[in-house]
Design a protein around this motif. Structure first.
Motif, PDB file in Angstrom:
ATOM      1  N   LYS A  18       0.728  -1.104  -0.053  1.00 38.99           N
ATOM      2  CA  LYS A  18       0.075  -0.049   0.159  1.00 38.99           C
ATOM      3  C   LYS A  18       0.901   1.286   0.181  1.00 38.99           C
ATOM      4  CE  LYS A  18      -4.030  -2.482   2.138  1.00 38.99           C
ATOM      5  NZ  LYS A  18      -5.112  -2.168   3.365  1.00 38.99           N
ATOM      6  N   TYR A  42     -12.526  -1.486  -3.805  1.00 39.10           N
ATOM      7  CA  TYR A  42     -13.021  -1.802  -2.411  1.00 39.10           C
ATOM      8  C   TYR A  42     -14.344  -1.707  -2.301  1.00 39.10           C
ATOM      9  CZ  TYR A  42      -8.245  -1.890  -0.309  1.00 39.10           C
ATOM     10  OH  TYR A  42      -6.996  -2.394  -0.043  1.00 39.10           O
ATOM     11  N   HIS A  80     -16.931  -2.674   0.651  1.00 41.04           N
ATOM     12  CA  HIS A  80     -16.708  -1.703   1.760  1.00 41.04           C
ATOM     13  C   HIS A  80     -17.511  -0.395   1.671  1.00 41.04           C
ATOM     14  CE1 HIS A  80     -14.031  -4.640   3.677  1.00 41.04           C
ATOM     15  NE2 HIS A  80     -12.947  -4.290   2.773  1.00 41.04           N
ATOM     16  N   ARG A 107     -19.179   0.907   4.837  1.00 36.79           N
ATOM     17  CA  ARG A 107     -18.396   1.174   6.013  1.00 36.79           C
ATOM     18  C   ARG A 107     -17.855   2.520   6.325  1.00 36.79           C
ATOM     19  NH1 ARG A 107     -15.759  -4.066   6.161  1.00 36.79           N
ATOM     20  NH2 ARG A 107     -15.003  -3.773   8.192  1.00 36.79           N
ATOM     21  N   PHE A 135     -15.358   3.858   7.054  1.00 33.53           N
ATOM     22  CA  PHE A 135     -13.905   4.354   6.645  1.00 33.53           C
ATOM     23  C   PHE A 135     -13.705   4.173   5.361  1.00 33.53           C
ATOM     24  CE2 PHE A 135     -14.042  -0.037   7.934  1.00 33.53           C
ATOM     25  CZ  PHE A 135     -13.443  -0.651   6.739  1.00 33.53           C
ATOM     26  N   GLU A 161     -12.210   7.276   3.611  1.00 30.73           N
ATOM     27  CA  GLU A 161     -10.684   7.442   4.013  1.00 30.73           C
ATOM     28  C   GLU A 161      -9.751   6.304   3.199  1.00 30.73           C
ATOM     29  OE1 GLU A 161      -9.432   6.790   8.314  1.00 30.73           O
ATOM     30  OE2 GLU A 161     -11.143   8.527   8.293  1.00 30.73           O
ATOM     31  N   LEU A 162     -10.447   5.143   3.062  1.00 38.56           N
ATOM     32  CA  LEU A 162      -9.614   4.036   2.367  1.00 38.56           C
ATOM     33  C   LEU A 162      -9.489   4.370   1.070  1.00 38.56           C
ATOM     34  CD1 LEU A 162      -8.677   1.107   2.675  1.00 38.56           C
ATOM     35  CD2 LEU A 162     -10.950   0.358   2.254  1.00 38.56           C
ATOM     36  N   ARG A 222      -2.393 -14.456   4.599  1.00 42.93           N
ATOM     37  CA  ARG A 222      -2.885 -13.717   5.802  1.00 42.93           C
ATOM     38  C   ARG A 222      -2.366 -13.945   6.964  1.00 42.93           C
ATOM     39  NH1 ARG A 222      -7.157 -10.414   4.404  1.00 42.93           N
ATOM     40  NH2 ARG A 222      -7.983 -10.389   6.312  1.00 42.93           N
ATOM     41  N   THR A 269      -5.431  -7.030  10.595  1.00 46.01           N
ATOM     42  CA  THR A 269      -5.805  -5.587   9.952  1.00 46.01           C
ATOM     43  C   THR A 269      -5.133  -4.467  11.013  1.00 46.01           C
ATOM     44  OG1 THR A 269      -7.736  -6.642   9.365  1.00 46.01           O
ATOM     45  CG2 THR A 269      -7.669  -4.183   9.051  1.00 46.01           C
ATOM     46  N   ARG A 320       2.516  -6.528   8.741  1.00 42.06           N
ATOM     47  CA  ARG A 320       1.996  -5.566   9.501  1.00 42.06           C
ATOM     48  C   ARG A 320       2.618  -5.143  10.697  1.00 42.06           C
ATOM     49  NH1 ARG A 320      -4.328  -7.123   7.320  1.00 42.06           N
ATOM     50  NH2 ARG A 320      -4.159  -5.729   5.566  1.00 42.06           N
ATOM     51  N   ILE A 338      -4.569   0.934  11.591  1.00 44.33           N
ATOM     52  CA  ILE A 338      -5.463   0.109  11.050  1.00 44.33           C
ATOM     53  C   ILE A 338      -5.969   0.704   9.533  1.00 44.33           C
ATOM     54  CG2 ILE A 338      -7.576   1.133  11.838  1.00 44.33           C
ATOM     55  CD1 ILE A 338      -8.925  -1.383  12.428  1.00 44.33           C
ATOM     56  N   GLY A 339      -5.690   1.782   9.233  1.00 49.98           N
ATOM     57  CA  GLY A 339      -6.124   2.324   7.977  1.00 49.98           C
ATOM     58  C   GLY A 339      -4.738   2.035   7.007  1.00 49.98           C
ATOM     59  N   ASN A 376      -2.155   0.169   6.723  1.00 51.23           N
ATOM     60  CA  ASN A 376      -1.574  -1.041   7.228  1.00 51.23           C
ATOM     61  C   ASN A 376      -0.577  -2.012   6.361  1.00 51.23           C
ATOM     62  OD1 ASN A 376      -3.676  -1.874   5.775  1.00 51.23           O
ATOM     63  ND2 ASN A 376      -4.863  -2.983   7.359  1.00 51.23           N
TER      64      ASN A 376
HETATM   65  P1  GDP Z   1      -7.985  -6.630   5.753  1.00 49.33           P
HETATM   66  O1  GDP Z   1      -8.910  -7.724   4.905  1.00 49.33           O
HETATM   67  O2  GDP Z   1      -7.030  -6.984   6.971  1.00 49.33           O
HETATM   68  O3  GDP Z   1      -7.251  -5.795   4.861  1.00 49.33           O
HETATM   69  O4  GDP Z   1      -9.304  -5.584   6.134  1.00 49.33           O
HETATM   70  P2  GDP Z   1     -10.536  -5.632   5.944  1.00 49.33           P
HETATM   71  O5  GDP Z   1     -11.045  -6.314   4.830  1.00 49.33           O
HETATM   72  O6  GDP Z   1     -11.772  -5.458   7.091  1.00 49.33           O
HETATM   73  O7  GDP Z   1     -10.555  -3.880   5.544  1.00 49.33           O
HETATM   74  C1  GDP Z   1      -9.877  -3.640   4.379  1.00 49.33           C
HETATM   75  C2  GDP Z   1      -9.067  -2.365   4.452  1.00 49.33           C
HETATM   76  O8  GDP Z   1      -9.810  -1.111   5.047  1.00 49.33           O
HETATM   77  C3  GDP Z   1      -7.981  -2.566   5.698  1.00 49.33           C
HETATM   78  O9  GDP Z   1      -6.678  -3.265   5.334  1.00 49.33           O
HETATM   79  C4  GDP Z   1      -7.550  -1.297   6.094  1.00 49.33           C
HETATM   80  O10 GDP Z   1      -6.778  -0.472   5.029  1.00 49.33           O
HETATM   81  C5  GDP Z   1      -8.837  -0.472   5.926  1.00 49.33           C
HETATM   82  N1  GDP Z   1      -9.759  -0.344   7.188  1.00 49.33           N
HETATM   83  C6  GDP Z   1     -10.362  -1.256   7.943  1.00 49.33           C
HETATM   84  N2  GDP Z   1     -10.739  -0.891   8.993  1.00 49.33           N
HETATM   85  C7  GDP Z   1     -10.562   0.439   8.993  1.00 49.33           C
HETATM   86  C8  GDP Z   1     -10.647   1.612  10.151  1.00 49.33           C
HETATM   87  O11 GDP Z   1     -11.581   1.323  11.146  1.00 49.33           O
HETATM   88  N3  GDP Z   1     -10.525   2.872   9.798  1.00 49.33           N
HETATM   89  C9  GDP Z   1      -9.823   2.937   8.521  1.00 49.33           C
HETATM   90  N4  GDP Z   1      -9.353   4.147   8.194  1.00 49.33           N
HETATM   91  N5  GDP Z   1      -9.328   2.013   7.495  1.00 49.33           N
HETATM   92  C10 GDP Z   1      -9.775   0.607   7.832  1.00 49.33           C
END
Ligand code: GDP
Length: 140
Positions: free
Chosen positions: A11, A51, A54, A57, A59, A62-63, A87, A93, A104, A111-112, A114
């Motif tokens: 990323k 994405y 999501h 969601r 976030f 921001e993502l 994984r 995450t 990570r 968390i964002g 990552n």
């Molecule tokens: P992953 O499969 O571990 O990548 O996690 P997810 O599928 O749940 O989320 C996708 C991506 O969204 C993550 O890798 C983060 O970059 C972002 N993300 C997840 N949770 C959050 C959050 O609470 N805040 C923000 N800013 N980004 C998030």
């Protein structure tokens, strides 16, 4: 393409911080073969599409902004049990919850932001690989 592939992105945060080489070394060291790779940059539109699951969601905005903020490395990786093993290699995450030694834990800052993406199923690995690469850009 066999079932034993996964899709990853290094990323923008990790690219900016100069971690491409170290992350690729971890990936190779864990027994993954790189069968496709490119240094590229996602537009906000493409990041939003990638994405889309999501979208609802909190976030999501921001993502999308983060993932289109700078260049990334996209790659397709081959290994037995690729999705689950990758994984495991990248860790949780949230880097605060990621096991010691995972990518990570070593390179993510929040968390964002990552450091790496890893597909979460064989089906998504194939969809995500096709999103970034033509069949003629993969070499086993
Ligand atoms: P992953 O499969 O571990 O990548 O996690 P997810 O599928 O749940 O989320 C996708 C991506 O969204 C993550 O890798 C983060 O970059 C972002 N993300 C997840 N949770 C959050 C959050 O609470 N805040 C923000 N800013 N980004 C998030």
């Amino acid at each position: 393409m066999s079932g034993n592939i996964t899709f990853t992105m290094i990323k923008p945060d990790a690219v900016k911080a100069g971690h491409i080489g170290n992350i690729l070394a971890k990936i190779n060291g864990a027994g993954f073969q790189i069968i496709a790779m490119k240094y590229t940059k996602l537009s906000a539109e493409k990041a939003g599409e990638f994405y889309a699951v999501h979208k609802e969601r909190p976030f999501y905005g921001e993502l999308v902004e983060f993932m289109s903020s700078g260049p990334i490395v996209a790659a397709v990786l081959k290994k037995e049990n690729a999705v689950a093993d990758f994984r495991e290699l990248i860790g949780a995450t949230n880097p605060a919850e990621a096991k010691e030694g995972t990518i990570r834990a070593l390179y993510a800052t929040s968390i964002g932001e990552n450091a790496v993406h890893g597909a979460d199923s064989d089906e998504n690995a194939r969809i995500e690989a096709s999103f970034h690469f033509a069949g003629t850009e993969m070499f086993e």
